[in-house]
Design an enzyme around this catalytic site. Structure first.
Site, PDB file in Angstrom:
ATOM      1  CG  HIS A   1      -1.568  -1.146   1.666  1.00  0.00           C
ATOM      2  ND1 HIS A   1      -2.931  -1.281   1.523  1.00  0.00           N
ATOM      3  CD2 HIS A   1      -1.144  -2.300   2.241  1.00  0.00           C
ATOM      4  CE1 HIS A   1      -3.318  -2.463   1.986  1.00  0.00           C
ATOM      5  NE2 HIS A   1      -2.249  -3.099   2.428  1.00  0.00           N
ATOM      6  CE1 TYR A   2      -2.137   6.003  -2.415  1.00  0.00           C
ATOM      7  CE2 TYR A   2      -0.888   5.284  -4.315  1.00  0.00           C
ATOM      8  CZ  TYR A   2      -2.017   5.851  -3.783  1.00  0.00           C
ATOM      9  OH  TYR A   2      -3.040   6.267  -4.592  1.00  0.00           O
TER      10      TYR A   2
ATOM     11  CD  GLU B   1      -0.840   1.256   4.517  1.00  0.00           C
ATOM     12  OE1 GLU B   1      -0.447   2.118   3.686  1.00  0.00           O
ATOM     13  OE2 GLU B   1      -2.023   0.913   4.643  1.00  0.00           O
TER      14      GLU B   1
END
Length: 249
Positions: free
Chosen positions: A37-38, A101
């Site tokens: 994810h970002y 993340e």
């Protein structure tokens, strides 16, 4: 005959002596997937959101000259990062995945923030360690947009999937075969949408069985393009996109 029980053999409620000296050979890790994810937030905001709110990930990689890796959830526990999602018909992705993340703003208007090369190398090192320990298959290294294409676009088209694949991380396609298939499609014409939907399902994506280029199918094609053909991710099944699908195994 009188049987005498010694005091040491008496079971006391609340006490349990478990023998772990023998381990079964037939077992493997519960972790099957890694989801990338970002964060769409700064280092400080990302850490605060992922540690204090109703969302979490196993790891957070900051965007700094020397990126810092936080482990926010133990790998044995379920982090809340994937949401409603599916991969190869497996739903509840949180239960069998590790979430990473990456601090990156993602899309701002029509622009995407480039990923920090040092940060990506840290992510690669982390991934290599996770893959080794859990024996995760290449096709199960995915982005949030791969498993939830109707609502997510992270880690976005600038995430360097090809660079990671060159390091043995994740799935990539046979580029020579893709060029060959592209020429065949340009010469003979494109297959119908039902073929495209079937190919996407073969590759793990959740896509309608409609046989039509509906909005949901275009979202899945766009997610596929962001992963494997990020120069253009309009959701249209052109010859190059379909050739890449066919070349993927």
């Amino acid at each position: 005959m009188i049987l005498l029980l010694s005091a040491c053999s008496t079971y006391r409620p609340g006490e349990l002596d478990i023998d772990r000296s023998i381990q079964a050979k037939s077992q493997n890790s519960r972790v099957e997937f890694v989801v990338l994810h970002y964060t769409s937030a700064s280092n400080e905001a990302s850490l605060r959101i992922l540690s204090e709110r109703n969302v979490s990930s196993h790891y957070l990689v900051t965007n700094e000259a020397h990126p810092h890796v936080y482990q926010l959830v133990d790998e044995s526990r379920r982090a809340w990062h994937a949401g409603v999602s599916a991969w190869f018909d497996r739903s509840d992705m949180n239960s069998g995945s590790i979430g990473i993340e990456i601090v990156n703003q993602g899309r701002e208007g029509d622009q995407w923030e480039p990923y920090n090369p040092v940060q990506i190398q840290v992510v690669a090192t982390l991934l290599q360690d996770i893959i080794r320990r859990h024996q995760i298959k290449p096709h199960n290294i995915v982005g949030h947009s791969d498993i939830a294409p109707q609502r997510k676009i992270d880690p976005g088209p600038l995430f360097p999937w090809k660079q990671l694949a060159d390091q043995g991380i994740g799935r990539w396609y046979d580029e020579d075969k893709a060029r060959q298939y592209e020429q065949e499609f340009l010469t003979l014409g494109l297959p119908d949408i039902a073929w495209t939907q079937a190919q996407l399902r073969r590759l793990g994506y959740t896509v309608p069985h409609s046989g039509e280029l509906d909005k949901a199918s275009k979202n899945v094609i766009a997610a596929f393009q962001m992963h494997y053909r990020p120069a253009q991710y309009d959701g249209l099944p052109d010859a190059q996109t379909l050739a890449i699908m066919k070349a993927l195994r």
